[in-house]
Design a protein around this motif. Structure first.
Motif, PDB file in Angstrom:
ATOM      1  N   GLU A 200       0.831  -1.198   0.000  1.00 20.79           N
ATOM      2  CA  GLU A 200       0.000   0.000   0.000  1.00 20.79           C
ATOM      3  C   GLU A 200       0.876   1.264   0.000  1.00 20.79           C
ATOM      4  O   GLU A 200       0.627   2.204  -0.766  1.00 20.79           O
ATOM      5  CB  GLU A 200      -0.907  -0.009   1.232  1.00 20.79           C
ATOM      6  N   TYR A 201       1.883   1.280   0.847  1.00 25.34           N
ATOM      7  CA  TYR A 201       2.791   2.422   0.926  1.00 25.34           C
ATOM      8  C   TYR A 201       3.515   2.623  -0.404  1.00 25.34           C
ATOM      9  O   TYR A 201       3.633   3.756  -0.893  1.00 25.34           O
ATOM     10  CB  TYR A 201       3.794   2.210   2.062  1.00 25.34           C
ATOM     11  N   ALA A 202       3.986   1.532  -0.994  1.00 25.73           N
ATOM     12  CA  ALA A 202       4.694   1.614  -2.276  1.00 25.73           C
ATOM     13  C   ALA A 202       3.800   2.194  -3.363  1.00 25.73           C
ATOM     14  O   ALA A 202       4.251   3.020  -4.174  1.00 25.73           O
ATOM     15  CB  ALA A 202       5.207   0.235  -2.676  1.00 25.73           C
ATOM     16  N   GLU A 203       2.546   1.792  -3.384  1.00 29.92           N
ATOM     17  CA  GLU A 203       1.605   2.323  -4.373  1.00 29.92           C
ATOM     18  C   GLU A 203       1.316   3.800  -4.119  1.00 29.92           C
ATOM     19  O   GLU A 203       1.315   4.612  -5.045  1.00 29.92           O
ATOM     20  CB  GLU A 203       0.311   1.523  -4.351  1.00 29.92           C
ATOM     21  N   ASP A 204       1.071   4.160  -2.867  1.00 27.88           N
ATOM     22  CA  ASP A 204       0.774   5.557  -2.516  1.00 27.88           C
ATOM     23  C   ASP A 204       1.930   6.489  -2.847  1.00 27.88           C
ATOM     24  O   ASP A 204       1.719   7.620  -3.287  1.00 27.88           O
ATOM     25  CB  ASP A 204       0.440   5.689  -1.031  1.00 27.88           C
ATOM     26  N   GLU A 205       3.153   6.027  -2.620  1.00 31.45           N
ATOM     27  CA  GLU A 205       4.342   6.861  -2.812  1.00 31.45           C
ATOM     28  C   GLU A 205       4.964   6.692  -4.203  1.00 31.45           C
ATOM     29  O   GLU A 205       5.991   7.316  -4.486  1.00 31.45           O
ATOM     30  CB  GLU A 205       5.390   6.534  -1.735  1.00 31.45           C
ATOM     31  N   LEU A 206       4.364   5.826  -5.030  1.00 32.71           N
ATOM     32  CA  LEU A 206       4.862   5.561  -6.387  1.00 32.71           C
ATOM     33  C   LEU A 206       6.332   5.137  -6.371  1.00 32.71           C
ATOM     34  O   LEU A 206       7.160   5.641  -7.136  1.00 32.71           O
ATOM     35  CB  LEU A 206       4.666   6.785  -7.279  1.00 32.71           C
ATOM     36  N   LEU A 207       6.638   4.209  -5.492  1.00 30.65           N
ATOM     37  CA  LEU A 207       8.007   3.734  -5.356  1.00 30.65           C
ATOM     38  C   LEU A 207       8.385   2.810  -6.495  1.00 30.65           C
ATOM     39  O   LEU A 207       7.561   2.041  -6.998  1.00 30.65           O
ATOM     40  CB  LEU A 207       8.183   3.002  -4.024  1.00 30.65           C
ATOM     41  N   ASP A 208       9.653   2.840  -6.859  1.00 31.37           N
ATOM     42  CA  ASP A 208      10.135   1.915  -7.886  1.00 31.37           C
ATOM     43  C   ASP A 208      10.575   0.604  -7.220  1.00 31.37           C
ATOM     44  O   ASP A 208      10.577   0.483  -5.989  1.00 31.37           O
ATOM     45  CB  ASP A 208      11.251   2.541  -8.716  1.00 31.37           C
ATOM     46  N   ASP A 209      10.946  -0.364  -8.030  1.00 30.91           N
ATOM     47  CA  ASP A 209      11.298  -1.688  -7.505  1.00 30.91           C
ATOM     48  C   ASP A 209      12.471  -1.628  -6.523  1.00 30.91           C
ATOM     49  O   ASP A 209      12.471  -2.331  -5.512  1.00 30.91           O
ATOM     50  CB  ASP A 209      11.634  -2.646  -8.650  1.00 30.91           C
ATOM     51  N   TYR A 210      13.466  -0.804  -6.821  1.00 30.58           N
ATOM     52  CA  TYR A 210      14.622  -0.688  -5.932  1.00 30.58           C
ATOM     53  C   TYR A 210      14.196  -0.182  -4.558  1.00 30.58           C
ATOM     54  O   TYR A 210      14.620  -0.708  -3.526  1.00 30.58           O
ATOM     55  CB  TYR A 210      15.672   0.255  -6.530  1.00 30.58           C
ATOM     56  N   GLN A 211      13.358   0.848  -4.520  1.00 31.53           N
ATOM     57  CA  GLN A 211      12.906   1.405  -3.253  1.00 31.53           C
ATOM     58  C   GLN A 211      12.067   0.399  -2.466  1.00 31.53           C
ATOM     59  O   GLN A 211      12.215   0.286  -1.246  1.00 31.53           O
ATOM     60  CB  GLN A 211      12.117   2.687  -3.496  1.00 31.53           C
ATOM     61  N   ILE A 212      11.214  -0.328  -3.151  1.00 31.43           N
ATOM     62  CA  ILE A 212      10.409  -1.359  -2.489  1.00 31.43           C
ATOM     63  C   ILE A 212      11.319  -2.433  -1.902  1.00 31.43           C
ATOM     64  O   ILE A 212      11.124  -2.881  -0.761  1.00 31.43           O
ATOM     65  CB  ILE A 212       9.389  -1.977  -3.469  1.00 31.43           C
ATOM     66  N   GLU A 213      12.329  -2.817  -2.663  1.00 29.29           N
ATOM     67  CA  GLU A 213      13.286  -3.826  -2.192  1.00 29.29           C
ATOM     68  C   GLU A 213      14.021  -3.338  -0.944  1.00 29.29           C
ATOM     69  O   GLU A 213      14.205  -4.084   0.019  1.00 29.29           O
ATOM     70  CB  GLU A 213      14.290  -4.132  -3.299  1.00 29.29           C
ATOM     71  N   ARG A 214      14.451  -2.075  -0.928  1.00 29.43           N
ATOM     72  CA  ARG A 214      15.165  -1.511   0.226  1.00 29.43           C
ATOM     73  C   ARG A 214      14.268  -1.478   1.463  1.00 29.43           C
ATOM     74  O   ARG A 214      14.699  -1.824   2.552  1.00 29.43           O
ATOM     75  CB  ARG A 214      15.657  -0.085  -0.053  1.00 29.43           C
TER      76      ARG A 214
END
Length: 129
Positions: A91-105
């Motif tokens: 949910e946070y990744a979608e809200d913040e429009l994170l890329d794969d690298y950021q989600i992985e971190r």
């Protein structure tokens, strides 16, 4: 000039201090490389947990010199990060429009916090200018 940042776990402040000169990788401590990405874990944990930043204490300096330092994250911060569920991360990744690298971190940081809690170890931040 930027600041290099890694988050890592150690069984004691003394063993965390081994990371001062070369970083936690050099000291062979479990780590998440956050160079160029995240400096303040407290802010991220507050956003992920939905709690106010004031609920988390400040990190404490374990050791430092002119070029680098090691700080211990407060147990409340580590516990709150460890408690973040996968659904909340998505949910946070979608809200913040994170890329794969950021989600992985973020996932790696959460998993590192879980391991720290499981082993009753501290979680630390190594910084180097």
């Amino acid at each position: 000039m930027g600041v290099l940042v890694d988050y890592f776990t150690a069984g004691s402040d003394e063993s965390a201090g081994w990371a001062l000169s070369g970083g936690p990788g050099y000291a062979r401590l479990p780590l998440v490389d956050c160079k160029g990405w995240i400096d303040e874990l407290d802010d991220l944990v507050a956003e992920l947990s939905g709690r106010d930043l004031s609920e988390f204490g400040d990190s404490e300096v374990v050791v430092d010199d002119e070029a680098s330092g090691v700080e211990r994250m407060m147990p409340e911060t580590v516990a709150a990060l460890a408690a973040v569920e996968d659904a909340r991360l998505r949910e946070y990744a979608e809200d913040e429009l994170l890329d794969d690298y950021q989600i992985e971190r973020i996932t790696a940081l959460r998993d590192l916090a879980r391991e720290a809690v499981r082993l009753n170890h501290g979680m630390y931040r190594w910084m180097c200018v």
